[in-house]
Design an enzyme around this catalytic site. Structure first.
Site, PDB file in Angstrom:
ATOM      1  N   CYS A   1       0.768  -1.188   0.048  1.00 15.18           N
ATOM      2  CA  CYS A   1       0.121  -0.006   0.052  1.00 15.18           C
ATOM      3  C   CYS A   1       0.735   1.202  -0.063  1.00 15.18           C
ATOM      4  O   CYS A   1       1.539   1.705  -1.010  1.00 15.18           O
ATOM      5  CB  CYS A   1      -0.970  -0.074   1.128  1.00 15.18           C
ATOM      6  SG  CYS A   1      -2.393   1.166   1.041  1.00 15.18           S
TER       7      CYS A   1
ATOM      8  N   HIS B   1      -3.683  -5.001   0.838  1.00 14.73           N
ATOM      9  CA  HIS B   1      -2.907  -5.425   2.120  1.00 14.73           C
ATOM     10  C   HIS B   1      -3.128  -6.999   2.431  1.00 14.73           C
ATOM     11  O   HIS B   1      -4.017  -7.453   3.054  1.00 14.73           O
ATOM     12  CB  HIS B   1      -4.002  -4.559   3.216  1.00 14.73           C
ATOM     13  CG  HIS B   1      -3.578  -3.253   3.386  1.00 14.73           C
ATOM     14  ND1 HIS B   1      -2.665  -2.849   4.228  1.00 14.73           N
ATOM     15  CD2 HIS B   1      -3.991  -2.256   2.790  1.00 14.73           C
ATOM     16  CE1 HIS B   1      -2.570  -1.136   4.099  1.00 14.73           C
ATOM     17  NE2 HIS B   1      -3.536  -1.062   3.346  1.00 14.73           N
TER      18      HIS B   1
ATOM     19  N   GLU C   1      -1.563  -8.601   4.331  1.00 13.34           N
ATOM     20  CA  GLU C   1      -1.682  -8.866   5.956  1.00 13.34           C
ATOM     21  C   GLU C   1      -2.948  -9.007   6.386  1.00 13.34           C
ATOM     22  O   GLU C   1      -3.282  -9.589   7.381  1.00 13.34           O
ATOM     23  CB  GLU C   1      -0.675  -8.029   6.474  1.00 13.34           C
ATOM     24  CG  GLU C   1      -1.324  -6.811   6.888  1.00 13.34           C
ATOM     25  CD  GLU C   1      -1.610  -5.557   5.967  1.00 13.34           C
ATOM     26  OE1 GLU C   1      -2.172  -4.529   6.208  1.00 13.34           O
ATOM     27  OE2 GLU C   1      -0.963  -5.992   4.775  1.00 13.34           O
TER      28      GLU C   1
END
Length: 226
Positions: free
Chosen positions: A114, A208, A210
């Site tokens: 990002c 993202h 994660e």
């Protein structure tokens, strides 16, 4: 037993509260180290530091992740701030740009997530769109949308088909930085991944990972770090 590669992840520097304390903290959402660990790496936090130390820090790592976070200060790419651009995080900008420069100079595998992708683009002379609609639908809530890889790219070799990804951003790549190639798009044409062809492993993704379950991008970084 094969040693797990050491993956450094940049962090926020922000006020935080825990227990009885309300102090400045080096902060990293837990999704980042969990993703590194699940992909087979060891995670190390890299809080903002003197940029002159970035090369020695990177020398001790097997790979670098520049994490998501606040907007890049527009002066970094020669623009005046849009009213909708967030407040600057100058210490983090300076430190992470130094980490990126050190990783590129040393050939250390590098993943930008990002903000990290946007900063990679800026480090190589690119610019950003300071505000766009539709990629952060609700404040503080991650959305999902499809991302389509560009055939023949590093990203396409990792994720060959269109995939739904977790996303939350209001800025994006505008002019692509020197040497970078676009390796994925959203359905509206937004640049969703960039990479730097060559002997080193360098990839930036706008979403993202994660915040999702797909380990493939991080596994590819860990493999490159090994």
């Amino acid at each position: 037993m094969v040693a797990r590669p050491l993956i450094g992840v940049s962090t926020y520097l922000t006020d935080a509260r825990w227990g009885v304390w309300d102090l400045e903290a080096a902060l990293l959402p837990a999704g980042y180290p969990r993703l590194v660990q699940s992909a087979g790496g060891l995670a190390a936090m890299l809080p903002p530091d003197d940029p002159d130390r970035a090369a020695s820090v990177v020398d001790r790592l097997d790979a670098v992740v520049v994490a998501g976070g606040p907007d890049v200060e527009p002066v970094r790419y020669g623009a005046a701030p849009d009213p909708r651009t967030g407040p600057p995080a100058r210490a983090r900008d300076t430190w992470e740009l130094a980490l990126i420069d050190a990783a590129l100079a040393s050939g250390t595998p590098l993943l930008g997530i990002c903000r990290g992708m946007q900063l990679l683009n800026v480090a190589l002379g690119g610019t950003l769109v300071q505000h766009m609609e539709g990629h952060a639908v609700q404040e503080g809530v991650f959305g999902r949308h499809p991302v389509k890889p560009v055939p023949g790219t590093l990203y396409a070799s990792i994720v060959p088909d269109e995939d739904q990804v977790p996303t939350y951003h209001h800025q994006a790549v505008d002019r692509v930085g020197r040497g970078l190639v676009v390796s994925a798009h959203a359905s509206d044409g937004t640049v969703e991944a960039v990479e730097l062809p060559g002997p080193s492993w360098v990839l930036g993704v706008q979403w993202h990972p994660e915040m999702g379950e797909d380990l493939r991008v991080m596994q590819a970084l860990v493999q490159a770090a090994s």
